[in-house]
Scaffold this motif. Sequence first.
Motif, PDB file in Angstrom:
ATOM      1  N   PHE A 107       0.852  -1.184   0.000  1.00 18.11           N
ATOM      2  CA  PHE A 107       0.000   0.000   0.000  1.00 18.11           C
ATOM      3  C   PHE A 107       0.892   1.239   0.000  1.00 18.11           C
ATOM      4  CE2 PHE A 107      -1.912   3.397   2.559  1.00 18.11           C
ATOM      5  CZ  PHE A 107      -3.064   3.643   1.833  1.00 18.11           C
ATOM      6  N   VAL A 108       0.601   2.189  -0.882  1.00 14.70           N
ATOM      7  CA  VAL A 108       1.402   3.401  -1.018  1.00 14.70           C
ATOM      8  C   VAL A 108       0.474   4.599  -0.874  1.00 14.70           C
ATOM      9  CG1 VAL A 108       3.048   4.650  -2.454  1.00 14.70           C
ATOM     10  CG2 VAL A 108       2.917   2.170  -2.609  1.00 14.70           C
ATOM     11  N   ALA A 109       0.904   5.588  -0.101  1.00 15.74           N
ATOM     12  CA  ALA A 109       0.095   6.793   0.109  1.00 15.74           C
ATOM     13  C   ALA A 109       0.976   8.022  -0.057  1.00 15.74           C
ATOM     14  CB  ALA A 109      -0.541   6.786   1.496  1.00 15.74           C
ATOM     15  N   VAL A 110       0.469   9.001  -0.773  1.00 12.36           N
ATOM     16  CA  VAL A 110       1.113  10.311  -0.877  1.00 12.36           C
ATOM     17  C   VAL A 110       0.412  11.223   0.132  1.00 12.36           C
ATOM     18  CG1 VAL A 110       1.657  12.252  -2.375  1.00 12.36           C
ATOM     19  CG2 VAL A 110       1.604   9.938  -3.311  1.00 12.36           C
ATOM     20  N   THR A 111       1.181  11.799   1.044  1.00 15.63           N
ATOM     21  CA  THR A 111       0.600  12.604   2.115  1.00 15.63           C
ATOM     22  C   THR A 111       1.280  13.958   2.188  1.00 15.63           C
ATOM     23  OG1 THR A 111       2.099  12.028   3.932  1.00 15.63           O
ATOM     24  CG2 THR A 111       0.366  10.431   3.386  1.00 15.63           C
ATOM     25  N   GLY A 112       0.619  14.882   2.861  1.00 14.20           N
ATOM     26  CA  GLY A 112       1.261  16.130   3.222  1.00 14.20           C
ATOM     27  C   GLY A 112       2.166  15.924   4.418  1.00 14.20           C
ATOM     28  N   LEU A 113       2.882  16.953   4.806  1.00 12.67           N
ATOM     29  CA  LEU A 113       3.799  16.825   5.936  1.00 12.67           C
ATOM     30  C   LEU A 113       3.069  16.613   7.257  1.00 12.67           C
ATOM     31  CD1 LEU A 113       6.546  19.481   5.134  1.00 12.67           C
ATOM     32  CD2 LEU A 113       6.489  17.052   4.574  1.00 12.67           C
ATOM     33  N   ASP A 114       1.777  16.952   7.304  1.00 11.95           N
ATOM     34  CA  ASP A 114       0.999  16.724   8.519  1.00 11.95           C
ATOM     35  C   ASP A 114       0.365  15.339   8.555  1.00 11.95           C
ATOM     36  OD1 ASP A 114      -2.082  18.493   7.564  1.00 11.95           O
ATOM     37  OD2 ASP A 114      -0.809  17.048   6.512  1.00 11.95           O
ATOM     38  N   GLY A 115       0.667  14.520   7.559  1.00 12.44           N
ATOM     39  CA  GLY A 115       0.130  13.167   7.523  1.00 12.44           C
ATOM     40  C   GLY A 115      -1.195  13.030   6.801  1.00 12.44           C
ATOM     41  N   THR A 116      -1.786  14.124   6.329  1.00 13.26           N
ATOM     42  CA  THR A 116      -3.056  14.047   5.617  1.00 13.26           C
ATOM     43  C   THR A 116      -2.864  13.359   4.272  1.00 13.26           C
ATOM     44  OG1 THR A 116      -3.792  16.095   6.652  1.00 13.26           O
ATOM     45  CG2 THR A 116      -4.967  15.378   4.676  1.00 13.26           C
ATOM     46  N   GLU A 117      -3.640  12.323   4.033  1.00 11.80           N
ATOM     47  CA  GLU A 117      -3.502  11.585   2.783  1.00 11.80           C
ATOM     48  C   GLU A 117      -4.059  12.394   1.610  1.00 11.80           C
ATOM     49  OE1 GLU A 117      -3.635   6.931   4.278  1.00 11.80           O
ATOM     50  OE2 GLU A 117      -5.362   7.775   3.241  1.00 11.80           O
ATOM     51  N   ILE A 118      -3.286  12.414   0.524  1.00 11.91           N
ATOM     52  CA  ILE A 118      -3.713  13.071  -0.710  1.00 11.91           C
ATOM     53  C   ILE A 118      -4.189  12.034  -1.714  1.00 11.91           C
ATOM     54  CG2 ILE A 118      -2.958  14.512  -2.632  1.00 11.91           C
ATOM     55  CD1 ILE A 118      -0.858  15.712  -0.709  1.00 11.91           C
ATOM     56  N   ALA A 119      -3.411  10.969  -1.876  1.00 16.42           N
ATOM     57  CA  ALA A 119      -3.767   9.895  -2.809  1.00 16.42           C
ATOM     58  C   ALA A 119      -3.182   8.592  -2.298  1.00 16.42           C
ATOM     59  CB  ALA A 119      -3.263  10.195  -4.218  1.00 16.42           C
ATOM     60  N   THR A 120      -3.891   7.500  -2.519  1.00 11.93           N
ATOM     61  CA  THR A 120      -3.435   6.185  -2.091  1.00 11.93           C
ATOM     62  C   THR A 120      -3.567   5.197  -3.240  1.00 11.93           C
ATOM     63  OG1 THR A 120      -5.615   5.511  -1.272  1.00 11.93           O
ATOM     64  CG2 THR A 120      -4.162   6.636   0.287  1.00 11.93           C
ATOM     65  N   PHE A 121      -2.787   4.116  -3.154  1.00 13.60           N
ATOM     66  CA  PHE A 121      -2.786   3.102  -4.208  1.00 13.60           C
ATOM     67  C   PHE A 121      -2.372   1.778  -3.602  1.00 13.60           C
ATOM     68  CE2 PHE A 121      -0.216   1.308  -7.963  1.00 13.60           C
ATOM     69  CZ  PHE A 121      -1.313   0.617  -8.464  1.00 13.60           C
ATOM     70  N   THR A 122      -3.166   0.736  -3.831  1.00 16.63           N
ATOM     71  CA  THR A 122      -2.844  -0.617  -3.394  1.00 16.63           C
ATOM     72  C   THR A 122      -2.407  -1.426  -4.604  1.00 16.63           C
ATOM     73  OG1 THR A 122      -4.450  -0.480  -1.603  1.00 16.63           O
ATOM     74  CG2 THR A 122      -3.674  -2.667  -2.201  1.00 16.63           C
ATOM     75  N   LEU A 123      -1.211  -2.016  -4.527  1.00 17.31           N
ATOM     76  CA  LEU A 123      -0.621  -2.716  -5.672  1.00 17.31           C
ATOM     77  C   LEU A 123      -1.095  -4.165  -5.679  1.00 17.31           C
ATOM     78  CD1 LEU A 123       1.387  -0.305  -4.864  1.00 17.31           C
ATOM     79  CD2 LEU A 123       3.029  -1.485  -6.301  1.00 17.31           C
ATOM     80  N   THR A 124      -2.191  -4.421  -6.349  1.00 20.44           N
ATOM     81  CA  THR A 124      -2.732  -5.770  -6.448  1.00 20.44           C
ATOM     82  C   THR A 124      -2.296  -6.417  -7.767  1.00 20.44           C
ATOM     83  OG1 THR A 124      -4.761  -4.882  -7.417  1.00 20.44           O
ATOM     84  CG2 THR A 124      -4.725  -5.199  -5.032  1.00 20.44           C
ATOM     85  N   ALA A 148      -0.853   6.312 -10.439  1.00 16.44           N
ATOM     86  CA  ALA A 148      -0.676   4.944  -9.964  1.00 16.44           C
ATOM     87  C   ALA A 148      -0.150   4.095 -11.123  1.00 16.44           C
ATOM     88  CB  ALA A 148      -1.995   4.382  -9.443  1.00 16.44           C
ATOM     89  N   VAL A 149       1.000   3.448 -10.921  1.00 20.69           N
ATOM     90  CA  VAL A 149       1.632   2.685 -12.002  1.00 20.69           C
ATOM     91  C   VAL A 149       1.430   1.186 -11.787  1.00 20.69           C
ATOM     92  CG1 VAL A 149       3.776   2.230 -13.241  1.00 20.69           C
ATOM     93  CG2 VAL A 149       3.316   4.524 -12.358  1.00 20.69           C
ATOM     94  N   GLY A 150       2.080   0.618 -10.756  1.00 22.63           N
ATOM     95  CA  GLY A 150       1.901  -0.798 -10.465  1.00 22.63           C
ATOM     96  C   GLY A 150       2.504  -1.725 -11.496  1.00 22.63           C
TER      97      GLY A 150
END
Length: 672
Positions: A107-124, A148-150
């Motif tokens: 599982f990969v998540a792009v977040t801000g410096l405060d930990g707020t998630e911007i985008a997530t991607f699960t590599l299935t 998201a590439v995967g």
Amino acid sequence: MTAELVRGQNHTLPQTRLEIRVSAGTPVVAGATLGDERGTVCGIEWIAHPGSPQLPGLEVSQQAAADHRLAVDLEALPAGAHRVTVLLALPVGAGGPVRFGAVPAPFVAVTGLDGTEIATFTLTDLDAESAVSALELYRRQDAWKVRAVGQGYAGGLAEMLADQGVRDPAALAGSIQEAVTRGLARSVAPPPPRTPEGDRVRHATGSADHRPTAPPPPPAPEPPEPLTDPATTGPAHTTQPHTTQPHTTPGPAAAGASAAGPSAGGPINYAHPRRQHAAPPSPPPAAPPAQPGQPAQPVAGDATGWSMDERLYNQIWGMFEDLARAVAAYRSAVDFAESRMDQELDRALSDPRNRIGGAGDRAREAARAKRDELASRAREALDRDLAQLAAEAAVVEPALPAAYAGWGNPVWHAHRIPMEIPMALRIGDLHLPERADLRIPLLVRLPLERGMWVDSGRTASEAAALMDTDRLRRLAMETAVAHAARLLAVYPPGEFAVHVIDPAGSAAGPLAPLVEAGVLAGPPAAGPGGVASVLAHLTRRVDLVQMAVRARAADSLPPDLDTGEQLLVVNDFPHGFDDRAVTQLRYLADEGPAVGVHLLMVADREEASAYGPVLDPLWRSLLRITPVADSHLADPWVGHAWTYEPLTIPPGSHVLEQVLAAVAAARRAAGR
């Protein structure tokens, strides 16, 4: 709002200083490459890896770990860098798994410096690959986006680096793995999340039963919109049920299993990487100490949150996600076992020598035996996960407040109308065929963010097709009445009103509890005149509140305007609706939720097909539920077809009448 990406999807990045979080469930190597406009890596100085972890604007971990945090400053990247590709690889020579198909989906998540998630991607859908390009950040017309590439590589790091134009990729891959091997003796704890002030909050790491002693982190981000109905979502929604797009390649490891895999024989860590177990400000009761070799005993409210209701809400969604991923891993493992058996049979029978005598039969028996062994091991891992989730559900269900509880829960018999609205409302249960008795409550946030549509059509499901049309329509209206009653019961007195449109007066029986309790805003509207009157009243309310909000002049609203939440229950749509009424209904569906006006439709979509595509936006804006069990909802992670079970009132129970009487009494006491 977090964007849950699927392979190939992109999302605009609102800021340039970011963190990229990786949760893999097993130690992986994390790195990143910089590319030019064509995606080509200009040299090894544009590659961040454990042996060279820092580049201008980019920093990665120095060794393999199950969790990583990569720091990215897009404005500080070297001139000419237009792309940042995040790479994951399994370490070699460490005795661990050698392919991503044998580990939980990263599982990969792009977040801000405060930990707020911007985008997530699960590599299935990974199998024999030992390296993968997870996602890329790229510049497009002076704006940065994430895609998201995967893309997996069975040839490992060397093949992946070669694909990006790196010279002598084998030598570089070897040096990276050597640097990783040197650091494997050291245990690596993932960095704690940043606070809004930029400081790190120190907390304990490890399994789910560890509890931090440091100050609490910021509130956990809100879980994503959990479900979609593939029958009603538009082209922008790519999530489909598992039954229409089966997983055919991932290996046999179950989500949430330990890094050693299900066959290691050790205790299972049932904490999914997405599930946070940091202590809230008021920590829940401590779990009883676990027996050696056994998982910790589950505790109700064992999730993040500032209140017990919030902790239970987050825990329920965590259980939902854990069940989705555990079953996905099991199904993928079975598919993998079948695929492997077919490949082995093809290889064995392609040899002419095996077509004579008993060699072919022995090859078939051996292949089937391997298939059965893999499937059995996968089922054992799934059963362990299901048993733990069932134990968690057994302690969570009795602890639920009324808004989260089913009608059979005793909490409803002692329910008192609250002074503030809860976080969410339960509208049904969800389960999967692997264990139908393991039910996960389906919660929707309050105030409602979208309306609901109770499908009364016989084509809605196989169970509906077997029912009499009149009985099905009555059951659909009873379901709508029960939902309206639950909403009335969880709102403070006078802050929620219910309007009903029943053009032909055919729902008098199901509506009797609401009418007799005197909790409706007015008598059920019948005939074209009644339909037009209710729609005009609610349309006016939406217009006035919108204008007041835009002008910041809430004090200018008419004194007779009810600013509380409004619910419009529409029975037997589209009967009694002309073109103007249909247009007003679409307007309420589009604009109403933002200003507190919501729809609860009871309709057969087939009967509304005469309106053609004009109603498609209306159906897509509503959450479709059914009065009978039906597997029509899909989750956003792996796309399972979940069976939705509507909430039912126990036979002989008078809980609905008791709840409505309490609502009426609370209104009288409040003078509403």
